[in-house]
Design an enzyme around this catalytic site. Structure first.
Site, PDB file in Angstrom:
ATOM      1  N   LEU A  40      -3.794 -13.369   1.036  1.00 15.84           N
ATOM      2  CA  LEU A  40      -4.794 -13.514   2.106  1.00 15.84           C
ATOM      3  C   LEU A  40      -4.131 -13.383   3.476  1.00 15.84           C
ATOM      4  O   LEU A  40      -4.083 -14.339   4.264  1.00 15.84           O
ATOM      5  CB  LEU A  40      -5.570 -14.837   1.991  1.00 15.84           C
ATOM      6  CG  LEU A  40      -6.361 -15.022   0.700  1.00 15.84           C
ATOM      7  CD1 LEU A  40      -7.135 -16.344   0.732  1.00 15.84           C
ATOM      8  CD2 LEU A  40      -7.338 -13.868   0.461  1.00 15.84           C
ATOM      9  N   THR A 134      -0.250   6.046  -2.224  1.00 16.45           N
ATOM     10  CA  THR A 134      -0.928   6.878  -1.228  1.00 16.45           C
ATOM     11  C   THR A 134      -0.377   8.303  -1.224  1.00 16.45           C
ATOM     12  O   THR A 134       0.774   8.522  -1.601  1.00 16.45           O
ATOM     13  CB  THR A 134      -0.726   6.245   0.168  1.00 16.45           C
ATOM     14  OG1 THR A 134      -1.081   7.181   1.165  1.00 16.45           O
ATOM     15  CG2 THR A 134       0.742   5.885   0.410  1.00 16.45           C
ATOM     16  N   ASP A 135      -1.195   9.243  -0.729  1.00 17.63           N
ATOM     17  CA  ASP A 135      -0.710  10.622  -0.571  1.00 17.63           C
ATOM     18  C   ASP A 135       0.270  10.732   0.601  1.00 17.63           C
ATOM     19  O   ASP A 135       0.927  11.757   0.760  1.00 17.63           O
ATOM     20  CB  ASP A 135      -1.880  11.600  -0.373  1.00 17.63           C
ATOM     21  CG  ASP A 135      -2.738  11.302   0.865  1.00 17.63           C
ATOM     22  OD1 ASP A 135      -2.516  10.269   1.525  1.00 17.63           O
ATOM     23  OD2 ASP A 135      -3.624  12.117   1.166  1.00 17.63           O
ATOM     24  N   GLU A 136       0.355   9.672   1.429  1.00 17.62           N
ATOM     25  CA  GLU A 136       1.217   9.760   2.616  1.00 17.62           C
ATOM     26  C   GLU A 136       2.694   9.851   2.248  1.00 17.62           C
ATOM     27  O   GLU A 136       3.522  10.250   3.069  1.00 17.62           O
ATOM     28  CB  GLU A 136       0.930   8.581   3.562  1.00 17.62           C
ATOM     29  CG  GLU A 136      -0.538   8.577   3.980  1.00 17.62           C
ATOM     30  CD  GLU A 136      -0.905   7.591   5.080  1.00 17.62           C
ATOM     31  OE1 GLU A 136      -0.041   7.224   5.882  1.00 17.62           O
ATOM     32  OE2 GLU A 136      -2.083   7.194   5.126  1.00 17.62           O
ATOM     33  N   TYR A 159       5.281   2.892   7.133  1.00 18.53           N
ATOM     34  CA  TYR A 159       4.364   2.584   6.021  1.00 18.53           C
ATOM     35  C   TYR A 159       4.625   3.514   4.840  1.00 18.53           C
ATOM     36  O   TYR A 159       4.829   3.057   3.707  1.00 18.53           O
ATOM     37  CB  TYR A 159       2.907   2.715   6.487  1.00 18.53           C
ATOM     38  CG  TYR A 159       1.907   2.795   5.340  1.00 18.53           C
ATOM     39  CD1 TYR A 159       1.690   1.707   4.495  1.00 18.53           C
ATOM     40  CD2 TYR A 159       1.173   3.975   5.108  1.00 18.53           C
ATOM     41  CE1 TYR A 159       0.780   1.785   3.439  1.00 18.53           C
ATOM     42  CE2 TYR A 159       0.261   4.055   4.053  1.00 18.53           C
ATOM     43  CZ  TYR A 159       0.074   2.961   3.228  1.00 18.53           C
ATOM     44  OH  TYR A 159      -0.812   3.043   2.171  1.00 18.53           O
ATOM     45  N   LYS A 163       5.980   2.783   0.969  1.00 15.25           N
ATOM     46  CA  LYS A 163       5.224   3.114  -0.253  1.00 15.25           C
ATOM     47  C   LYS A 163       6.024   4.091  -1.124  1.00 15.25           C
ATOM     48  O   LYS A 163       6.026   3.974  -2.361  1.00 15.25           O
ATOM     49  CB  LYS A 163       3.854   3.714   0.094  1.00 15.25           C
ATOM     50  CG  LYS A 163       2.867   2.758   0.735  1.00 15.25           C
ATOM     51  CD  LYS A 163       2.434   1.590  -0.138  1.00 15.25           C
ATOM     52  CE  LYS A 163       1.614   1.981  -1.329  1.00 15.25           C
ATOM     53  NZ  LYS A 163       1.064   0.788  -2.052  1.00 15.25           N
TER      54      LYS A 163
HETATM   55  P1  NAD Z   1      -5.813  -3.733   2.651  1.00 12.61           P
HETATM   56  O1  NAD Z   1      -4.852  -3.902   3.776  1.00 12.61           O
HETATM   57  O2  NAD Z   1      -7.272  -3.705   2.916  1.00 12.61           O
HETATM   58  O3  NAD Z   1      -5.578  -4.899   1.568  1.00 12.61           O
HETATM   59  C1  NAD Z   1      -4.303  -5.313   1.176  1.00 12.61           C
HETATM   60  C2  NAD Z   1      -4.439  -6.638   0.455  1.00 12.61           C
HETATM   61  O4  NAD Z   1      -3.110  -7.046   0.036  1.00 12.61           O
HETATM   62  C3  NAD Z   1      -4.991  -7.769   1.332  1.00 12.61           C
HETATM   63  O5  NAD Z   1      -5.972  -8.485   0.623  1.00 12.61           O
HETATM   64  C4  NAD Z   1      -3.773  -8.629   1.621  1.00 12.61           C
HETATM   65  O6  NAD Z   1      -4.097 -10.010   1.810  1.00 12.61           O
HETATM   66  C5  NAD Z   1      -2.934  -8.412   0.371  1.00 12.61           C
HETATM   67  N1  NAD Z   1      -1.493  -8.652   0.617  1.00 12.61           N
HETATM   68  C6  NAD Z   1      -0.745  -8.152   1.629  1.00 12.61           C
HETATM   69  N2  NAD Z   1       0.518  -8.601   1.528  1.00 12.61           N
HETATM   70  C7  NAD Z   1       0.568  -9.392   0.420  1.00 12.61           C
HETATM   71  C8  NAD Z   1       1.589 -10.131  -0.221  1.00 12.61           C
HETATM   72  N3  NAD Z   1       2.839 -10.182   0.278  1.00 12.61           N
HETATM   73  N4  NAD Z   1       1.296 -10.805  -1.366  1.00 12.61           N
HETATM   74  C9  NAD Z   1       0.038 -10.777  -1.876  1.00 12.61           C
HETATM   75  N5  NAD Z   1      -0.980 -10.118  -1.301  1.00 12.61           N
HETATM   76  C10 NAD Z   1      -0.713  -9.431  -0.166  1.00 12.61           C
HETATM   77  O7  NAD Z   1      -5.331  -2.410   1.894  1.00 12.61           O
HETATM   78  P2  NAD Z   1      -6.196  -1.307   1.131  1.00 12.61           P
HETATM   79  O8  NAD Z   1      -6.600  -0.269   2.101  1.00 12.61           O
HETATM   80  O9  NAD Z   1      -7.190  -1.971   0.269  1.00 12.61           O
HETATM   81  O10 NAD Z   1      -5.059  -0.651   0.213  1.00 12.61           O
HETATM   82  C11 NAD Z   1      -4.769  -1.173  -1.096  1.00 12.61           C
HETATM   83  C12 NAD Z   1      -3.675  -0.336  -1.734  1.00 12.61           C
HETATM   84  O11 NAD Z   1      -4.092   1.017  -1.822  1.00 12.61           O
HETATM   85  C13 NAD Z   1      -2.364  -0.327  -0.944  1.00 12.61           C
HETATM   86  O12 NAD Z   1      -1.306  -0.379  -1.855  1.00 12.61           O
HETATM   87  C14 NAD Z   1      -2.395   1.000  -0.199  1.00 12.61           C
HETATM   88  O13 NAD Z   1      -1.089   1.477   0.026  1.00 12.61           O
HETATM   89  C15 NAD Z   1      -3.136   1.874  -1.203  1.00 12.61           C
HETATM   90  N6  NAD Z   1      -3.899   3.001  -0.627  1.00 12.61           N
HETATM   91  C16 NAD Z   1      -4.766   2.798   0.402  1.00 12.61           C
HETATM   92  C17 NAD Z   1      -5.508   3.873   0.885  1.00 12.61           C
HETATM   93  C18 NAD Z   1      -6.524   3.701   1.996  1.00 12.61           C
HETATM   94  O14 NAD Z   1      -7.117   4.689   2.442  1.00 12.61           O
HETATM   95  N7  NAD Z   1      -6.815   2.491   2.441  1.00 12.61           N
HETATM   96  C19 NAD Z   1      -5.343   5.148   0.335  1.00 12.61           C
HETATM   97  C20 NAD Z   1      -4.431   5.309  -0.732  1.00 12.61           C
HETATM   98  C21 NAD Z   1      -3.728   4.221  -1.203  1.00 12.61           C
HETATM   99  P1  TYD Z   2      -5.986   5.545   9.819  1.00 11.43           P
HETATM  100  O1  TYD Z   2      -7.379   5.141   9.474  1.00 11.43           O
HETATM  101  O2  TYD Z   2      -5.093   4.569  10.503  1.00 11.43           O
HETATM  102  O3  TYD Z   2      -5.339   6.082   8.462  1.00 11.43           O
HETATM  103  P2  TYD Z   2      -3.923   6.850   8.214  1.00 11.43           P
HETATM  104  O4  TYD Z   2      -3.135   6.855   9.460  1.00 11.43           O
HETATM  105  O5  TYD Z   2      -3.281   6.029   7.140  1.00 11.43           O
HETATM  106  O6  TYD Z   2      -4.317   8.225   7.762  1.00 11.43           O
HETATM  107  O7  TYD Z   2      -6.067   6.840  10.748  1.00 11.43           O
HETATM  108  C1  TYD Z   2      -6.745   8.005  10.317  1.00 11.43           C
HETATM  109  C2  TYD Z   2      -6.545   9.062  11.371  1.00 11.43           C
HETATM  110  O8  TYD Z   2      -7.213   8.673  12.571  1.00 11.43           O
HETATM  111  C3  TYD Z   2      -5.090   9.269  11.776  1.00 11.43           C
HETATM  112  O9  TYD Z   2      -4.869  10.657  12.027  1.00 11.43           O
HETATM  113  C4  TYD Z   2      -4.936   8.473  13.064  1.00 11.43           C
HETATM  114  C5  TYD Z   2      -6.309   8.573  13.684  1.00 11.43           C
HETATM  115  N1  TYD Z   2      -6.765   7.412  14.495  1.00 11.43           N
HETATM  116  C6  TYD Z   2      -7.276   7.622  15.795  1.00 11.43           C
HETATM  117  O10 TYD Z   2      -7.324   8.757  16.304  1.00 11.43           O
HETATM  118  N2  TYD Z   2      -7.711   6.532  16.487  1.00 11.43           N
HETATM  119  C7  TYD Z   2      -7.663   5.273  15.966  1.00 11.43           C
HETATM  120  O11 TYD Z   2      -8.061   4.298  16.676  1.00 11.43           O
HETATM  121  C8  TYD Z   2      -7.149   5.082  14.647  1.00 11.43           C
HETATM  122  C9  TYD Z   2      -7.071   3.707  14.044  1.00 11.43           C
HETATM  123  C10 TYD Z   2      -6.721   6.194  13.944  1.00 11.43           C
END
Ligand code: NAD
Ligand code: TYD
Length: 353
Positions: A40, A134-136, A159, A163
């Site tokens: 959390l 992630t694809d990143e 980040y 990953k």
């Molecule tokens: P988020 O930031 O919304 O959620 C992360 C969760 O992990 C939170 O509930 C946080 O409390 C918990 N957390 C963080 N550090 C912790 C720790 N040390 N111990 C236990 N819990 C912890 O992230 P999300 O966007 O839901 O992403 C989830 C996963 O999917 C991540 O591994 C992320 O790299 C991957 N991912 C995300 C996206 C995206 O677009 N958001 C895309 C591809 C992959």
């Molecule tokens: P983000 O949602 O942070 O995802 P990621 O960087 O992991 O792809 O950002 C998506 C795209 O939007 C990225 O190219 C950065 C851009 N961005 C803005 O232009 N303004 C913003 O305020 C944020 C948060 C992101």
């Protein structure tokens, strides 16, 4: 306890994607015990699961994934058979401000979980450790081409470096110790319960409140957006039917430049809020670019589609409209997560640009 056919530990289940994964598992697999393990942090919110947290097969444990003793106790107490690992620090801008939390949670925390799962499952079969990534990790694309599972890793942000490191450790545990791992690398997700520091929910929030819409650089960076529930269905498919030791890319061939997307959202919200079309676009403010900003991400999900028959369920325009409606209808959620340290953090980030 033994009546459950699987006892699945889902890490990061109080976050954006994790909460959708838990909701799906609870709905589709009432014969599984689902243990949500989450620290959390600012990004975790148990309200994300308020519609399902009274189900009899749901448990919550507030634990940090770097805490080995606490994780060992959770494995023993719930006789964990499988892991779906989503807990992570997930925001690129925060990783630029302070990479160490990303190393601790994403790298050290993941290795901690791998180590404990390996020891706990020693000598027994039929387990899965599904690592969600992630694809990143593949870096940045030029104008052409898509990331495939064989694209070389080339992470550029703290980040994505963290990953990528965690992905390498997951593969190392498969090759070295035979831990039954599966991996998925997904493109950018969007949908409900997304913390409003990421592009789409931040823009929705700022459009609604007539605040500036900070577009980094020229707004010509490209992201490939996927409905979060389609990511959850991909994780379900890979967890159950994917091959052990394999990675699967997840994405829906849905590329948008940031500026195109922000303008689309402005017009959509003008309609929904009864504003004159074009009014919200006036809020667009170009700000200093993100350091090391990856130009383009785009996923080839052919392997997942051909091997497991997965495909996205919803068109982007429809998903985006549903997402905006969710945010407008869930003001209490938005207020809760944007109170306190959020505002301070955002004022600081925005003023720094
Ligand atoms: P988020 O930031 O919304 O959620 C992360 C969760 O992990 C939170 O509930 C946080 O409390 C918990 N957390 C963080 N550090 C912790 C720790 N040390 N111990 C236990 N819990 C912890 O992230 P999300 O966007 O839901 O992403 C989830 C996963 O999917 C991540 O591994 C992320 O790299 C991957 N991912 C995300 C996206 C995206 O677009 N958001 C895309 C591809 C992959
Ligand atoms: P983000 O949602 O942070 O995802 P990621 O960087 O992991 O792809 O950002 C998506 C795209 O939007 C990225 O190219 C950065 C851009 N961005 C803005 O232009 N303004 C913003 O305020 C944020 C948060 C992101």
């Amino acid at each position: 306890m033994e009546n459950y056919s699987k006892r699945v530990l889902v890490t990061g289940g109080a976050g954006f994607i994790g909460s959708h994964v838990i909701r799906r598992l609870l709905k589709h697999y009432p014969n599984y015990l689902i243990v949500n393990l989450d620290k959390l942090t600012y990004a975790g919110n148990l309200q994300n699961l308020s519609d399902v947290d009274s189900l009899p097969n749901y448990r919550f444990e507030r634990v940090d994934i770097t805490d080995a003793d606490a994780i060992r106790a959770v494995f023993a107490n719930f006789q964990i058979t499988d892991v779906i690992h989503l807990a992570a620090e997930s925001h690129v801008d925060r990783s630029i401000e302070g990479p160490m939390d990303f190393v601790m949670t994403n790298v050290v925390g993941t290795v901690n979980l791998l180590q404990i799962a390996k020891d706990y499952w020693k000598g027994s079969d039929n387990h899965v450790f599904h690592h969600v990534s992630t694809d990143e990790v593949y870096g940045s694309l030029g104008d052409e081409g898509l990331f495939t599972e064989s694209t070389s890793y080339d992470p550029r942000s703290p980040y994505s470096a963290s990953k990528a490191s965690s992905d390498h450790f997951v593969r190392a545990f498969y090759h070295t110790y035979g831990l039954p791992v599966k991996m998925s690398n997904c493109s950018n997700n969007y949908g409900s319960h997304h913390f409003p520091e990421k592009l789409i929910p931040l823009m929705i929030h700022n459009i609604q409140h007539n605040k500036p819409l900070p577009v980094y650089g020229k707004g010509d960076n490209i992201r490939d957006w996927l409905w979060v529930e389609d990511h959850a269905s991909a994780i379900d498919a890979i967890f159950h039917r994917g091959r052990v030791g394999e990675s699967y890319n997840v994405g829906g061939l849905n590329e948008w430049t940031n500026i195109e997307l922000v303008k689309f959202l402005c017009n959509l919200m003008d309609e929904k809020l009864g504003r004159e079309i074009g009014e919200s676009e006036k809020l667009i403010t170009y700000v200093t670019d993100r350091a090391g900003h990856d130009k383009r991400y785009a996923i080839d999900a052919t392997k997942l589609e051909h091997e497991l028959g997965w495909k996205p369920s919803i068109l982007f325009e429809e998903g985006l409209s549903k997402t905006v409606d969710w945010y407008l209808e869930n003001q209490d959620w938005v207020e809760k997560v944007t109170s306190g340290s959020y505002q301070e953090y955002y004022d600081q980030m925005y003023l720094n640009r």
